[in-house]
Design an enzyme around this catalytic site. Structure first.
Site, PDB file in Angstrom:
ATOM      1  N   ASN A 162       3.634  -0.135  12.678  1.00 35.81           N
ATOM      2  CA  ASN A 162       3.553  -0.025  11.123  1.00 35.81           C
ATOM      3  C   ASN A 162       2.226   0.784  10.754  1.00 35.81           C
ATOM      4  O   ASN A 162       1.314   0.557  11.349  1.00 35.81           O
ATOM      5  CB  ASN A 162       3.251  -1.355  10.711  1.00 35.81           C
ATOM      6  CG  ASN A 162       2.913  -1.806   9.324  1.00 35.81           C
ATOM      7  OD1 ASN A 162       3.605  -1.037   8.656  1.00 35.81           O
ATOM      8  ND2 ASN A 162       2.400  -3.130   8.969  1.00 35.81           N
ATOM      9  N   GLY A 163       2.343   1.441  10.025  1.00 35.95           N
ATOM     10  CA  GLY A 163       1.125   2.284   9.397  1.00 35.95           C
ATOM     11  C   GLY A 163       1.490   3.801   9.702  1.00 35.95           C
ATOM     12  O   GLY A 163       2.692   4.237   9.639  1.00 35.95           O
TER      13      GLY A 163
ATOM     14  N   GLU B 146       7.589  -5.691 -13.715  1.00 34.82           N
ATOM     15  CA  GLU B 146       7.660  -5.663 -12.094  1.00 34.82           C
ATOM     16  C   GLU B 146       8.889  -6.471 -11.671  1.00 34.82           C
ATOM     17  O   GLU B 146       9.616  -6.153 -10.717  1.00 34.82           O
ATOM     18  CB  GLU B 146       6.760  -6.179 -11.337  1.00 34.82           C
ATOM     19  CG  GLU B 146       6.292  -7.437 -11.195  1.00 34.82           C
ATOM     20  CD  GLU B 146       5.265  -7.748 -10.594  1.00 34.82           C
ATOM     21  OE1 GLU B 146       5.066  -7.014  -9.311  1.00 34.82           O
ATOM     22  OE2 GLU B 146       4.439  -8.468 -10.791  1.00 34.82           O
TER      23      GLU B 146
ATOM     24  N   HIS C  13      -5.337   0.950 -33.200  1.00 36.05           N
ATOM     25  CA  HIS C  13      -5.907   2.513 -32.747  1.00 36.05           C
ATOM     26  C   HIS C  13      -4.383   3.085 -31.956  1.00 36.05           C
ATOM     27  O   HIS C  13      -4.795   3.919 -31.104  1.00 36.05           O
ATOM     28  CB  HIS C  13      -6.874   2.350 -31.622  1.00 36.05           C
ATOM     29  CG  HIS C  13      -7.969   1.421 -32.235  1.00 36.05           C
ATOM     30  ND1 HIS C  13      -8.907   2.101 -32.676  1.00 36.05           N
ATOM     31  CD2 HIS C  13      -8.525   0.151 -32.388  1.00 36.05           C
ATOM     32  CE1 HIS C  13      -9.918   1.643 -33.402  1.00 36.05           C
ATOM     33  NE2 HIS C  13      -9.599   0.295 -32.897  1.00 36.05           N
TER      34      HIS C  13
ATOM     35  N   LYS D 108       5.006  -6.634  -0.932  1.00 36.69           N
ATOM     36  CA  LYS D 108       4.371  -7.856  -1.248  1.00 36.69           C
ATOM     37  C   LYS D 108       2.600  -7.414  -1.075  1.00 36.69           C
ATOM     38  O   LYS D 108       1.921  -7.949  -1.708  1.00 36.69           O
ATOM     39  CB  LYS D 108       4.564  -9.008  -0.206  1.00 36.69           C
ATOM     40  CG  LYS D 108       3.906 -10.031  -0.449  1.00 36.69           C
ATOM     41  CD  LYS D 108       3.935 -10.624  -1.856  1.00 36.69           C
ATOM     42  CE  LYS D 108       3.016 -11.795  -2.095  1.00 36.69           C
ATOM     43  NZ  LYS D 108       3.095 -12.106  -3.879  1.00 36.69           N
TER      44      LYS D 108
ATOM     45  N   TRP E 103       9.889   0.101   6.564  1.00 34.13           N
ATOM     46  CA  TRP E 103       9.742   0.922   4.990  1.00 34.13           C
ATOM     47  C   TRP E 103       9.453   2.220   5.286  1.00 34.13           C
ATOM     48  O   TRP E 103       8.502   2.495   5.721  1.00 34.13           O
ATOM     49  CB  TRP E 103       8.555   0.146   4.341  1.00 34.13           C
ATOM     50  CG  TRP E 103       8.234   0.177   3.146  1.00 34.13           C
ATOM     51  CD1 TRP E 103       7.204   1.029   2.678  1.00 34.13           C
ATOM     52  CD2 TRP E 103       9.160  -0.024   1.741  1.00 34.13           C
ATOM     53  NE1 TRP E 103       7.290   1.489   1.423  1.00 34.13           N
ATOM     54  CE2 TRP E 103       8.179   0.375   0.782  1.00 34.13           C
ATOM     55  CE3 TRP E 103       9.965  -0.819   1.667  1.00 34.13           C
ATOM     56  CZ2 TRP E 103       8.553   0.438  -0.423  1.00 34.13           C
ATOM     57  CZ3 TRP E 103      10.476  -0.993   0.264  1.00 34.13           C
ATOM     58  CH2 TRP E 103       9.813  -0.470  -0.745  1.00 34.13           C
TER      59      TRP E 103
ATOM     60  N   CYS F  75       6.288  -1.904   6.712  1.00 36.56           N
ATOM     61  CA  CYS F  75       6.957  -2.240   7.984  1.00 36.56           C
ATOM     62  C   CYS F  75       6.585  -3.806   8.312  1.00 36.56           C
ATOM     63  O   CYS F  75       5.488  -4.262   7.810  1.00 36.56           O
ATOM     64  CB  CYS F  75       6.808  -1.498   9.159  1.00 36.56           C
ATOM     65  SG  CYS F  75       7.176   0.301   8.448  1.00 36.56           S
TER      66      CYS F  75
ATOM     67  N   LYS G 147       3.831  -8.920 -15.031  1.00 37.78           N
ATOM     68  CA  LYS G 147       4.971  -9.933 -14.515  1.00 37.78           C
ATOM     69  C   LYS G 147       6.250  -9.407 -15.008  1.00 37.78           C
ATOM     70  O   LYS G 147       7.336  -9.196 -14.403  1.00 37.78           O
ATOM     71  CB  LYS G 147       4.836 -11.327 -14.960  1.00 37.78           C
ATOM     72  CG  LYS G 147       3.708 -12.357 -14.314  1.00 37.78           C
ATOM     73  CD  LYS G 147       4.076 -12.618 -12.786  1.00 37.78           C
ATOM     74  CE  LYS G 147       3.532 -11.398 -11.723  1.00 37.78           C
ATOM     75  NZ  LYS G 147       2.307 -11.013 -11.522  1.00 37.78           N
TER      76      LYS G 147
ATOM     77  N   ARG H 195       8.901  -8.487   2.824  1.00 39.52           N
ATOM     78  CA  ARG H 195       7.819  -7.447   2.705  1.00 39.52           C
ATOM     79  C   ARG H 195       8.425  -6.074   2.179  1.00 39.52           C
ATOM     80  O   ARG H 195       8.003  -5.091   1.997  1.00 39.52           O
ATOM     81  CB  ARG H 195       7.306  -7.142   4.166  1.00 39.52           C
ATOM     82  CG  ARG H 195       6.528  -8.373   4.587  1.00 39.52           C
ATOM     83  CD  ARG H 195       6.406  -8.020   6.392  1.00 39.52           C
ATOM     84  NE  ARG H 195       5.416  -6.996   6.557  1.00 39.52           N
ATOM     85  CZ  ARG H 195       4.175  -7.138   6.988  1.00 39.52           C
ATOM     86  NH1 ARG H 195       3.599  -8.309   6.715  1.00 39.52           N
ATOM     87  NH2 ARG H 195       3.395  -6.152   7.168  1.00 39.52           N
TER      88      ARG H 195
ATOM     89  N   GLU I  51      -1.525  -9.367 -17.459  1.00 45.93           N
ATOM     90  CA  GLU I  51      -0.810 -10.071 -16.446  1.00 45.93           C
ATOM     91  C   GLU I  51       0.603 -10.446 -16.893  1.00 45.93           C
ATOM     92  O   GLU I  51       1.603 -10.217 -16.087  1.00 45.93           O
ATOM     93  CB  GLU I  51      -1.473 -11.259 -15.924  1.00 45.93           C
ATOM     94  CG  GLU I  51      -0.805 -12.007 -14.837  1.00 45.93           C
ATOM     95  CD  GLU I  51      -0.348 -11.475 -13.709  1.00 45.93           C
ATOM     96  OE1 GLU I  51      -1.017 -10.378 -13.348  1.00 45.93           O
ATOM     97  OE2 GLU I  51       0.426 -11.801 -12.854  1.00 45.93           O
TER      98      GLU I  51
HETATM   99  C1  AGP Z   1       1.602  -8.708  -8.562  1.00 44.64           C
HETATM  100  O1  AGP Z   1       2.508  -9.451  -8.869  1.00 44.64           O
HETATM  101  C2  AGP Z   1       1.722  -7.507  -7.554  1.00 44.64           C
HETATM  102  N1  AGP Z   1       2.589  -7.955  -6.781  1.00 44.64           N
HETATM  103  C3  AGP Z   1       0.737  -6.713  -7.140  1.00 44.64           C
HETATM  104  O2  AGP Z   1       0.225  -6.246  -8.576  1.00 44.64           O
HETATM  105  C4  AGP Z   1      -0.401  -7.332  -6.495  1.00 44.64           C
HETATM  106  O3  AGP Z   1      -1.231  -8.155  -7.049  1.00 44.64           O
HETATM  107  C5  AGP Z   1      -1.226  -6.102  -5.779  1.00 44.64           C
HETATM  108  O4  AGP Z   1      -0.719  -5.294  -5.064  1.00 44.64           O
HETATM  109  C6  AGP Z   1      -2.735  -6.842  -5.169  1.00 44.64           C
HETATM  110  O5  AGP Z   1      -2.115  -7.461  -3.961  1.00 44.64           O
HETATM  111  P1  AGP Z   1      -3.165  -8.185  -3.153  1.00 44.64           P
HETATM  112  O6  AGP Z   1      -3.641  -9.348  -4.257  1.00 44.64           O
HETATM  113  O7  AGP Z   1      -2.625  -8.691  -2.039  1.00 44.64           O
HETATM  114  O8  AGP Z   1      -4.540  -7.412  -2.826  1.00 44.64           O
END
Ligand code: AGP
Length: 614
Positions: free
Chosen positions: A102-103, A494, A510, A609, A76, A2, A491, A27, A487
């Site tokens: 929020n929470g 996601e 394996h 985010k 959210w 949120c 990318k 967000r 990584e």
């Molecule tokens: C990465 O592209 C993602 N958005 C996600 O994995 C992110 O890296 C992860 O949630 C950790 O977030 P932070 O670095 O704010 O702790």
């Protein structure tokens, strides 16, 4: 998760609230709303709507209002579907109290039972509504709105932020935080409240972060701070955020993500300039006490999530090679429940862009309970992780708005590389000459990235064209570039929503090699390294089974180029820095493929985010 905004001052409040909510859209949310004090009719007016902000704005059209105090929210959904009734703000039965939240209020069922017994009628399925009804009932009983707000907070269990307003005190807003960030922006005769500093930047850069269990009473002329447990007044200082509001906007790029990919040379340049002074590596935020502690560290636990975990994993290779300290890596969600064996001579290195990731914050608390030294590597100044860890290093990557992390990742990598070299020097493992050579290579990295972003772009687009409709990809790497494989896959998956998986290349035999056929792209990260020959063997195995070979390799590597359908080249650099360069083509590849698939690049489905809930 949120988003919360609030305003009190002289401006017409509606445009300020809407603009603030727009600053928080990144967000992720599924409904929104706002409430403001209507002085003409002495009432609180609330307008809320399901869906995106455009739906809320449509409801606000023709809605004239000259009030100057209000609160807003993007939801959210956690408790209750994303409907207009479940959207915030929530009002009490008398419509004299309004709250945004929020929470999660973990004990909301019990509070709701008490309220239902007292005859309270609920309009929503949310946990939030219990707060505003309890607050209203208490305020009428003790005839003190602020104290009733404080006591209501104390009745709630969980991690949350609340911002509320009342008709009984139409000249102030009440704010509380526990774990979910809230920041107050100071203007001239006006104050702004938001979940994230990005929403404040158009108005002010003087901000005050609330810490856990702190509440604020925000008036036009001042902000009064209180410890929520004792009710006692407290003083807090403001800090100046050096991000301009322009930085936090797209600046002409189609998406925040591609803008942030192209900001990486500048981000690295800033980091190198800040951290390398007169041939030495310096840290403005590490005290002499922290430095003394670092000298004696016996073992490091690198703990983080997602992309930040991949950075921590790359850090393992860096720290073990240059600082000669054993490093154990873990994703935060596993670390926090694993009953980690930590001694006070150990250090827990928490990597996080947002500094608000719930699992990583929980890992910090595990570390502190066990007396280990905690060092946070964080991007957001003043974030919870930054303030609660024993020591912090900021990555100064600037606001990263795109959900898929890019510049924050390479900022983490350069800081981990410099930190490893610094620790190695501090502990007598690196000579002056070695230090000088390494720093010389580091200073060339921004130019290398700039060059690739210009010269490599067309090849990446050609590759993305070919791969964007493939349902599956695998990424292979070894050593420093094993995290790069993870990584690159993250990318891709996601933001394209296609399945991509990163493997340690040695694992191919394996199991994963069963996946290889003429429809499977295999992205191999194979720059010059001590495992180069092993990578070439893996690539041969893929070729023998007609896999589509995409290679990231060292410029001039004809042998690799000839084996690859697509060959993306980077300059030759020491292995410790290669992972900073090899990830750039993979970021661009994911971005191009996502655009070709028509995805919501900056706000991919189901993602937020910063994951501030478990
Ligand atoms: C990465 O592209 C993602 N958005 C996600 O994995 C992110 O890296 C992860 O949630 C950790 O977030 P932070 O670095 O704010 O702790």
């Amino acid at each position: 998760m949120c988003g919360i905004v609030g305003y009190i001052g002289r401006r017409e409040v509606l445009p300020v609230l809407v603009r603030g909510l727009e600053g928080l859209e990144y967000r992720g949310y599924d409904s929104s709303g706002l409430a403001c004090f209507d002085p003409e009719h002495s009432r609180i007016v609330a307008v809320k709507e399901k869906g995106k902000l455009d739906q809320l704005k449509a409801r606000l059209e023709g809605f004239h209002h000259n009030g100057c105090i209000g609160i807003g929210h993007t939801r959210w959904a956690t408790h209750g579907a994303p409907t207009r009734d479940n959207a915030h703000p929530h009002l009490d039965a008398s419509e004299q109290f309004a709250i945004v939240h929020n929470g999660i209020i973990e004990n909301y069922e019990r509070l709701k039972t008490d309220l239902l017994r007292a005859g309270t009628h609920f309009k929503s399925e949310t946990d939030t509504e219990v707060f505003v009804h309890t607050w209203g009932r208490l305020a009428r009983k003790i005839r003190d709105v602020r104290e009733a707000f404080r006591q209501t907070v104390l009745k709630c269990h969980g991690r949350f932020a609340f911002v509320g307003m009342s008709l009984k005190t139409p000249d102030r807003i009440f704010v509380f935080r526990r774990s979910n960030p809230i920041v107050i922006g100071a203007g001239s005769g006006e104050y702004f409240v938001a979940s994230d500093v990005t929403a404040l930047l158009p108005y002010t850069r003087e901000v005050i972060y609330l810490e856990d269990d702190e509440m604020a009473e925000v008036l036009r002329s001042e902000v009064k701070f209180y410890n929520v447990k004792t009710g006692k007044r407290m003083q807090k200082k403001s800090i100046r955020i050096d991000w301009s509001s322009e930085q936090a906007q797209k600046g002409g790029w189609p998406h925040f993500m591609i803008k942030e990919i192209h900001e990486q040379p500048d981000v690295l340049e800033t980091a190198l300039a800040k951290r390398i002074q007169k041939g030495r590596i310096v840290w403005d935020t590490l005290s002499k006490k922290a430095e003394a502690r670092l000298k004696k560290i016996r073992k490091i636990f690198a703990v983080s999530c997602g992309t930040a975990f991949h950075a921590g994993l790359a850090g393992k290779y860096m720290l073990e090679e240059y600082a000669k300290i054993p490093v154990e890596t873990s994703v935060s969600s596993e670390f926090r429940y694993s009953d980690p064996i930590l001694e006070k001579e150990d250090m827990v290195l928490l990597v996080s862009q947002s500094g608000e990731t719930a699992d990583t914050l929980a890992a910090l608390h595990e570390a502190k309970e066990r007396g280990a030294f905690s060092l946070a590597l964080v991007n957001v100044v003043g974030s919870t992780l930054a303030r609660e860890a024993d020591a912090v290093i900021y990555t100064h990557a600037g606001p990263e708005i795109g959900v898929a992390s890019t510049k924050a990742y390479t900022a983490q990598l350069i800081h981990l590389a410099l930190f490893s070299i610094y620790l190695g020097k501090l502990r007598g493992k690196i000579s002056n000459q070695n230090l000088k050579t390494l720093l010389g290579h580091a200073k060339k990295l921004p130019a290398h990235i700039r060059q690739f972003l210009v010269k490599g772009k067309a090849k990446v687009e050609e590759c993305a064209d070919a791969l964007s409709d493939k349902p599956n990809l695998i990424y292979l790497g070894r050593g420093y570039n094993y995290p790069t494989a993870l990584e690159g896959a993250l990318k891709f998956k996601e933001i394209t929503y296609k399945h991509a998986h990163g493997y340690a290349a040695g694992e191919m035999k394996h199991g994963p090699i069963a996946l290889v056929d003429k429809n499977l792209p295999v992205v191999s990260i194979a720059p010059a390294s001590k495992t180069y020959e092993k990578m070439m063997s893996n690539i041969e195995e893929v070729k023998a089974r007609d896999g589509i070979i995409v290679s990231i390799g060292t410029r001039g590597d004809e042998k690799l180029r000839l084996k690859s359908k697509y060959f993306l080249e980077i300059p030759s650099v020491p292995e410790i820095f290669s992972c900073i360069l090899t990830v750039i083509p993979l970021q661009l590849l994911a971005y191009q493929a996502a655009v070709l698939n028509g995805r919501e690049v900056d706000q991919p489905r189901n993602l937020a985010k910063s994951v501030t809930v478990e």
